[in-house]
Design a protein around this motif. Sequence first.
Motif, short mmCIF file in Angstrom:
data_model
loop_
_atom_site.label_atom_id
_atom_site.label_comp_id
_atom_site.label_asym_id
_atom_site.label_seq_id
_atom_site.Cartn_x
_atom_site.Cartn_y
_atom_site.Cartn_z
N GLU A 1 0.83 -1.21 0.00
CA GLU A 1 0.00 0.00 0.00
C GLU A 1 0.86 1.26 0.00
OE1 GLU A 1 -4.26 -1.40 1.71
OE2 GLU A 1 -2.98 -0.25 3.08
N ASN A 2 1.99 1.22 0.70
CA ASN A 2 2.91 2.37 0.63
C ASN A 2 3.38 2.60 -0.81
OD1 ASN A 2 2.70 2.58 3.43
ND2 ASN A 2 4.55 1.38 3.80
N LEU A 3 3.70 1.51 -1.50
CA LEU A 3 4.12 1.62 -2.90
C LEU A 3 3.00 2.16 -3.77
CD1 LEU A 3 6.05 -1.76 -3.05
CD2 LEU A 3 7.07 0.46 -3.59
N MET A 4 1.77 1.68 -3.55
CA MET A 4 0.64 2.19 -4.33
C MET A 4 0.47 3.69 -4.12
SD MET A 4 -2.34 -0.60 -3.64
CE MET A 4 -1.95 -2.36 -3.58
N ALA A 5 0.53 4.13 -2.87
CA ALA A 5 0.36 5.56 -2.58
C ALA A 5 1.44 6.39 -3.26
CB ALA A 5 0.38 5.78 -1.07
N ALA A 6 2.67 5.89 -3.23
CA ALA A 6 3.78 6.62 -3.86
C ALA A 6 3.60 6.69 -5.38
CB ALA A 6 5.11 5.96 -3.50
#
Length: 476
Positions: A282-287
């Motif tokens: 999810e951190n990667l998606m947000a970035a």
Amino acid sequence: MPDFLHQNVLVAGLGGRGRAAGLLLRRRGARVVAVDDADTPRLRENTAPLRAEGIEVKLGATTAPDRPFDLAVVTPGLAPSSPLFRAIVARKIPVISELELGWRLVNCLTVAITGTNGKSTTSRLIETILRAEGRRLLVAGHRERPLAGVVETSRELDFLLLPAKAQQLEFTEYFRPSVAVLLNADPDHLDRYASPDEYLRALGRVFRQQQPFDWAIIQHEAHARLAALRVPLPSKVITFSATDARADLYLDRSLILSRLPNWEGPLLDTTQCALRGAGNAENLMAALAAGRALRVPLERMAEAVRAVPPAPHCLEPVATHRGVAFINDAKATNPAALAHALRSLPPAPGGRPNVWLLAGGRGKGLAYHDVGPLLAQRVKGVFLFGEEAENLRAAWGLFVPCTPVASLLEAVNEAVRHASEGDVILLSPACSSFDEFRDYQQRGEVFCQAVKSICGGGPDASPNGKGGAGTAAPPE
């Protein structure tokens, strides 16, 4: 640009953010009085530069000085329930946060990242993406680099990235990031907020002043809760989720997929990334969504984020010694972060539990029971330390063997004595660090130093408990 010349300003809370705010206001011509309800030798030393600039400093204060003020700037360390804060409100002094003060004076675009967990990691991912695109930026807003301390630098930047806690978003008035990210809204800081919904409303303030041409990037589950609370979202919205395929960006096994118009299809294979687990997905998606909003090509983003390693104290591998892995997740200060850590670690063959968990510290009014079934699946035993040890044992004792110990160092020693080849010793405290340590960084450093002592201690430091006591030395 706001004019503070000759204004009388009260700065309340003299940690790093408060000191930076006081000095900024003084440089802008304000008459500043700086107060804190603490009075320690370290604080007296840290506030000496304020006195040198002509700022009146009052420590050990329980009330606001008896004089008129045009404005009060408060920092997140000052609890609204404190006598000092209540005195400021009773005087009807207009109140803004240090984040608001800094934002009013910056000279570049801002990207804000908020949520319970993942702020530092996502900030690093967005920073890496923008630097790969040649953008000039700084990560600011945290204690080590307050926003008020980089205002003059901002005119040379394209962006400021601002990881912001809910407490920092309180008393914002005009704060309007061009891109605002809400990573998740798992309950936290319920010693400060009356309910999880009140905490979420504080996080939702990050979107309050956005315009239709700005971007809100929101975890799908948090977006649904914001809608239920009727929190307005005036900007364009992108949702993401590792567990709900209805989101704009979602996870299918290891692939991050997009259903956004003109950006459909696979974006990134997370098995090619150094960051692992659903939380980091999810951190990667947000970035990636933030990069999309800022018009960075996907190929450049994907290449940039693959090599980003875990941040210090965030599921950080410390060592593997005689078949036992040591993991430092000292930044896990709530049960949701602990759950993320456990789900990110591979189980033993056959799905057997293989984790020895070190947990405890100072509580934040949170419930611990919900993580109990996950502990039963993944954890062999828990060694509990700090003020919250008994509450943790009461919540988890039916799910997993729990042993209270006197300190983190004793917890390390006991875990080493019980661990066998293939096990993991995980520091993921689920509590704040302020009962025993200065901050979570010091807590993680003590753990790492103890592990270093064990791994370098020869045969008597065996993690399987054979051949000696295996005592971990205290940090230097």
